[in-house]
Design an enzyme around this catalytic site. Structure first.
Site, short mmCIF file in Angstrom:
data_model
loop_
_atom_site.label_atom_id
_atom_site.label_comp_id
_atom_site.label_asym_id
_atom_site.label_seq_id
_atom_site.Cartn_x
_atom_site.Cartn_y
_atom_site.Cartn_z
CB THR A 166 -0.91 0.02 1.24
OG1 THR A 166 -1.51 1.31 1.39
CG2 THR A 166 -0.11 -0.26 2.51
CD GLU B 148 -2.17 5.32 4.30
OE1 GLU B 148 -1.50 5.76 5.25
OE2 GLU B 148 -3.02 5.99 3.69
CE1 TYR C 219 -3.99 -1.86 5.63
CE2 TYR C 219 -3.20 0.25 4.80
CZ TYR C 219 -3.67 -1.03 4.57
OH TYR C 219 -3.81 -1.48 3.28
CE LYS D 74 -1.99 -4.38 3.58
NZ LYS D 74 -2.13 -5.55 2.68
#
Length: 353
Positions: A132, A134, A157, A161
């Site tokens: 991601t 992010e 999160y 990840k």
């Protein structure tokens, strides 16, 4: 020639459902992992599900990314040629409220899959990890992120990840597993969960178009994201695993729009005139109809993240140079697709307004 066999975690989600459709069209046998619960959460895949007593290439198995035994048993039973790890607790905001669960599913869950693949030693298996944007976190100079950019996640999160990204890389280098990361920037669709901001917007505006009296509360309207369509991005996921060698790829459009711009384009597609008044937490949106103005959007600080990421933009030159594919959806096409779908849904719900 034997059919390719795919295993998809997160098959009931946005990406999982689009990927299952794509692989079935390509004559794969498709297996998906779903969690056992007292209620069904399969609405995104109901249209492709066939009772296993009948001839089908689509199969569902009960399992969980927090349970090593179930993962091991499923992989051992079906002997997949491709594994797509799309399962996660994928809501960034929720990860601040549930950091431990997010880490277990979105981080350690990837390790459990890779360990099962390593122990079973299935030949020629390929593994795709859904990473991601992010991972990159904040940028103050509005950099465009690519595969060489530094990671600085700013949410539980993103950290979970990041672990998944690096453990995928480690297992590729240490054990020779064909394991690739796809670092996907934001991608939406009519199948996006209704708690995500883009879907909250299209659901709200289509209901408002038909007469709803509700008000929408949002957080950071200035947040800018690189938004693509999930149907395009799952094809990129598949194409990444068709390469001769495993590698890591950024998948993005290279364009950014703010949440406010998303709202404005969605409203325009619905022939709704919106004007904005105020600044910061006091900013409001009004629907203009002749001389009448109706307050429709307000800011609520509870929707701001504890550690806000204001700007994310990707550079996908590497993936597009190696993979012969061009996205079918522009940003406006994406918003239009979501509006059309949610307008149909709103019409079914109109008597509830």
């Amino acid at each position: 020639m034997n059919k390719k066999v795919a295993l998809i975690t997160g098959i009931t989600g946005q990406d999982g459902s689009y990927l299952a459709e794509l692989l079935l069209k390509k004559n794969y046998k498709v297996h998906g992992i779903i969690r056992k619960s007292s209620s069904f959460n399969t609405s995104r895949i109901d249209h492709i599900y066939v009772d296993p007593h009948n001839k089908t290439n689509f199969f569902l198995h009960y399992g969980d990314l927090t349970d090593s035994n179930s993962i091991y048993n499923i992989i051992n039973k079906i002997k997949p040629t491709e594994v797509y790890n799309l399962g996660a607790q994928s809501h960034v905001g929720v990860s601040f409220d549930n950091p431990e669960y997010t880490s277990e599913v979105s981080g350690i869950g990837t390790l459990r899959l890779l360990e099962a693949i390593r122990f079973l030693n299935i030949k020629n298996i390929k593994f795709y990890q859904a990473s991601t944007s992010e991972l990159f976190g904040e940028t103050y100079n509005k950099n465009i992120f690519d595969e060489k950019s530094k990671f600085h996640p700013k949410s539980p999160y993103g950290v979970a990840k990041l672990y998944s990204y690096w453990i995928t890389s480690v297992y590729r280098e240490s054990y020779g597993i064909f394991a690739s990361n796809g670092i996907l920037f934001n991608h939406e669709s009519p199948r996006r969960g209704e708690t995500f901001v883009t879907r909250k917007i299209t659901r709200f505006l289509t209901r408002k178009k038909l007469g709803s009296k509700e008000i929408l509360y949002l957080g950071n309207l200035n947040a800018k994201r690189d938004w693509g369509h999930a149907a395009d991005y799952v094809e990129m996921q598949w194409r990444i695993l068709q390469q001769k060698k495993p590698d890591d790829f950024v998948v993005a459009t290279g364009q950014t729009q703010s949440v406010r711009q998303f709202i404005n384009i969605a409203a325009k597609l619905l022939n709704m005139k919106i004007v904005w008044k105020g600044h910061g937490l006091n900013e409001k949106a009004y629907l203009v109809n002749g001389k009448k103005k109706e307050l429709i959007i307000k800011i609520d600080k509870k929707y701001f993240r504890p550690n806000e990421v204001h700007y994310l933009k990707g550079n996908a030159k590497k993936v597009f140079s190696k993979i012969n594919f061009k996205p079918k959806f522009s940003f406006t096409d994406l918003v239009s697709d979501m509006i059309k779908s949610d307008l149909l849904l709103a019409k079914k719900e109109q008597d509830q307004f």
